[in-house]
Design an enzyme around this catalytic site. Structure first.
Site, short mmCIF file in Angstrom:
data_model
loop_
_atom_site.label_atom_id
_atom_site.label_comp_id
_atom_site.label_asym_id
_atom_site.label_seq_id
_atom_site.Cartn_x
_atom_site.Cartn_y
_atom_site.Cartn_z
N ASP A 99 0.86 -1.17 0.00
CA ASP A 99 0.00 0.00 0.00
C ASP A 99 0.90 1.23 0.00
O ASP A 99 1.67 1.43 0.94
CB ASP A 99 -0.82 -0.06 1.31
N ASP A 207 -2.94 4.55 -2.51
CA ASP A 207 -3.84 5.30 -1.65
C ASP A 207 -4.28 6.61 -2.33
O ASP A 207 -3.44 7.33 -2.89
CB ASP A 207 -3.11 5.62 -0.34
N GLU A 266 -6.92 3.62 -5.36
CA GLU A 266 -8.09 4.01 -4.56
C GLU A 266 -8.58 5.37 -5.05
O GLU A 266 -7.80 6.32 -5.09
CB GLU A 266 -7.74 4.09 -3.08
N HIS A 341 -10.60 -1.59 5.49
CA HIS A 341 -10.32 -1.02 6.80
C HIS A 341 -10.96 0.34 7.03
O HIS A 341 -10.84 0.89 8.12
CB HIS A 341 -8.80 -0.91 6.97
N ASP A 342 -11.60 0.91 6.00
CA ASP A 342 -12.28 2.20 6.14
C ASP A 342 -13.79 2.05 6.22
O ASP A 342 -14.51 3.03 6.37
CB ASP A 342 -11.97 3.11 4.93
O1 ISL Z 1 -12.66 6.57 5.49
C1 ISL Z 1 -12.90 7.62 4.96
C2 ISL Z 1 -13.48 8.75 5.72
O2 ISL Z 1 -13.67 8.38 7.01
C3 ISL Z 1 -12.62 7.80 3.57
O3 ISL Z 1 -13.03 9.02 3.11
C4 ISL Z 1 -11.12 7.63 3.39
O4 ISL Z 1 -10.46 8.64 4.06
C5 ISL Z 1 -10.74 7.65 1.96
O5 ISL Z 1 -11.33 6.52 1.44
C6 ISL Z 1 -9.24 7.58 1.78
O6 ISL Z 1 -8.74 6.45 2.41
C7 ISL Z 1 -7.36 6.19 2.39
O7 ISL Z 1 -6.57 7.32 2.69
C8 ISL Z 1 -6.69 7.83 3.99
C9 ISL Z 1 -6.61 6.76 5.07
O8 ISL Z 1 -7.05 7.29 6.30
C10 ISL Z 1 -7.45 5.56 4.75
O9 ISL Z 1 -7.29 4.57 5.72
C11 ISL Z 1 -7.03 5.11 3.38
O10 ISL Z 1 -7.66 3.92 3.01
C12 ISL Z 1 -5.57 8.82 4.15
O11 ISL Z 1 -4.35 8.25 3.78
#
Ligand code: ISL
Length: 571
Positions: A99, A207, A266, A341-342
């Site tokens: 990642d 990411d 993503e 995980h989100d």
């Molecule tokens: O989980 C979200 C809001 O609470 C989403 O908007 C998330 O922030 C978005 O999908 C981006 O996610 C990725 O980048 C973020 C990180 O916090 C997440 O875990 C990651 O998957 C920032 O790096």
């Protein structure tokens, strides 16, 4: 479809490193823990393992704030542990993707430390610095260069007193955005990625890769009455130079690899057209992308809507999935996921509210997902039907997004019960509680004190309890993965949604050559008359795989029990 690659036929398993398996007893998952659990992944049949960030980090956002792109955080293990893990995964015939967080670094990254040190730093331009707004006291609300609200319910600018300017961060203040307009930044990132390829990884999960190109000049956005700050996603989502930057990434990194890579970007806020531009055509920029629209079907729309639960809308899920299936059908490729995980646990979001149907709905949801066209992702724990954690107060959450959203909502006067209800339903920590391996204390995850508590249902829901049970969620996942590996129609068949307007039936067909399969799934606690719903147009069929015991005589593609799914071949 672009020419066939191995990843078209693959199934990916996502490991959230800090919550998977803890070998050294500090309560945090680690790389050695993963090594000790590879049997589980191999027997599940997955082809690829995606590791979430394990790099050195102050952990403001659980490692998505990276302070060294090319090392292992000592809490997760040593450099050797990582090389051993990669070697073990390869020895077992699986692949590994890492990642990479290219939109921002940690404030502790040496690049940022240098950038902030003085306005004349040679790395000043590696991040996005702007003077305070004229006429407003710097560092006070309203002095930010623009009025943007960030992803985690806070302004996107932080004032650096020492150098007298603000820096941009779409996420926490500990995650400053890199300036992709600067060529040196891009070259430094590409060189870093090439070194990872040399170290043996098989691809990348990128990411928020669609946020790297900001719209210039940076400008204010409209704000709701209740706030000084507003949704600025139009200013950085799939921005003007994104495709150009992705071309560079492909040409200067991915295409230099000796092997075919799996690259998955993503992309929150991406449209089908964006998806086509990135994954379609003669020379796709990425193998596939993660889109979000289908995960928005059980909460309020719009910016910040995710913590305002709404009843799960099956019609919206079906039409959204279908739109992406059709949109990327001819050219391009989808990734398929219901959890990561989100996201809160899918079994608690789209499944039955009744505990009696917990197992059935977990299997049914997996069936629906895995029978779509695209590359499926299994998020750790979904393969045993893990569910949301019964959070009782805000203090029990660890996630920065939970705490920020709470504070933001409180400041706007939202009642605490409403905020808590939203976080209970859709908070990210629901998916981050430790993996449930067995019924022992702390679920076999750690011998120490876990960083988040185990779900109280661990005594019933765990890997050990399911491993030899042919009726388990786990056994069903194995069968689904095997079915994909043995049937070209699952991978490459065309997709068509059926009974689009039915309130509880999810039905679609897959066709390849003369072959025709129909998948039907019952999203309700009631029996369902499939034959009536499909209008009797379907002839005789045989069951290929179902979630329940052999259907009664004549019930294949005719009736579904509550939360039952059937995969059928039309004869
Ligand atoms: O989980 C979200 C809001 O609470 C989403 O908007 C998330 O922030 C978005 O999908 C981006 O996610 C990725 O980048 C973020 C990180 O916090 C997440 O875990 C990651 O998957 C920032 O790096």
């Amino acid at each position: 479809t672009n020419s066939r690659a191995w990843w078209h036929e693959a199934v990916v398993y996502q490991i959230y490193v800090r919550s998977f398996a803890d070998a050294d007893g500090d309560g945090l998952g680690d790389l050695a823990g993963i090594r000790s659990r590879l049997d589980h992944l191999e027997s599940l049949g997955v082809d690829v393992i995606w590791l979430t960030p394990f790099y050195p980090s102050p952990m403001a956002d659980n490692g998505y704030d990276v302070s060294d792109y090319e090392a292992v955080d000592p809490r997760f293990g040593s450099e050797e542990d990582l090389d051993d893990l990669i070697a073990d995964i390869h020895r077992r015939g699986m692949r590994v993707i890492i990642d990479v967080v290219l939109n921002h670094t940690s404030i502790d990254h040496p690049w940022f430390v240098e950038s902030r040190s003085t306005r004349s730093s040679s790395r000043r331009d590696w991040y996005i610095w702007r003077p305070p707004r004229d006429g407003v006291e710097p560092g006070t609300p309203g002095a930010e260069p623009t009025n943007w609200l960030g992803f985690f319910a806070q302004p996107t600018w932080t004032y650096d007193e020492e150098s007298g300017e603000y820096y941009l961060h779409l996420f926490t203040p500990e995650q400053p955005d890199l300036n992709w307009e600067n060529k040196e930044v891009r070259q430094a990132l590409y060189a870093m990625l090439r070194r990872w390829l040399a170290r043996g990884v098989d691809g990348f999960r990128l990411d928020v890769i669609n946020l790297i190109s900001k719209r210039y000049p940076l400008q204010d956005v409209p704000t709701p009455h209740s706030s000084h700050y507003g949704d600025a996603s139009s200013q950085y989502t799939c921005g003007p130079r994104m495709l150009e930057f992705l071309d560079e990434l492909r040409d200067q990194v991915f295409d230099t690899a000796e092997k075919t890579l799996l690259t998955v970007g993503e992309m929150p806020g991406a449209t089908v057209e964006d998806g086509l531009a990135v994954t379609g055509g003669e020379r796709p920029r990425l193998s596939m992308i993660f889109t979000f629209e289908h995960m928005d079907v059980d909460h309020a729309p719009g910016w910040g809507g995710r913590y305002e639960p709404r009843p799960f809308d099956l019609l919206a899920l079906k039409s959204t999935m279908a739109r992406w299936q059709e949109g990327l059908g001819r050219s391009g490729w989808n990734s398929l996921y219901f959890g990561n995980h989100d996201q809160a646990r899918v079994a608690s979001r789209f499944g039955s509210r009744s505990p009696a149907h917990a197992v059935a709905s977990a299997k049914m949801l997996a069936t629906v997902l895995h029978m779509h066209r695209g590359t499926p992702y299994v998020y750790q724990g979904d393969e045993i039907g893990m569910r949301n954690y019964p959070f009782a107060s805000i203090e029990q959450f660890a996630d920065i997004d939970a705490h920020n959203s709470w504070a933001y909502g409180r400041a706007l006067g939202v009642p605490p019960e409403r905020l808590l209800a939203g976080l209970r339903q859709n908070g990210r920590d629901n998916a981050r509680t430790p993996m449930q391996w067995d019924a022992s204390e702390h679920g076999g995850f750690t011998t120490g004190t876990p960083w988040l508590p185990l779900n109280p249902n661990t005594s019933e829901v765990n890997v050990e309890a399911q491993i030899d049970d042919a009726d388990s969620v786990l056994a069903h996942y194995r069968r689904l993965i095997e079915l994909r590996h043995s049937s070209g129609i699952v991978v490459f068949g065309d997709y068509r949604l059926l009974a689009r307007d039915h309130e509880s039936l999810y039905a679609f067909e897959r066709t390849l050559g003369d072959e025709r399969w129909i998948v039907v799934a019952n999203f309700s606690d009631e029996e369902l008359d499939v034959a009536a719903a499909l209008g009797g147009a379907v002839g005789a069929a045989e069951l290929i795989l179902g979630t329940h015991h052999e259907p009664p005589e004549g019930a294949v593609l005719q009736r579904l029990r509550p939360w039952e799914a059937q995969i059928c071949r039309v004869l």
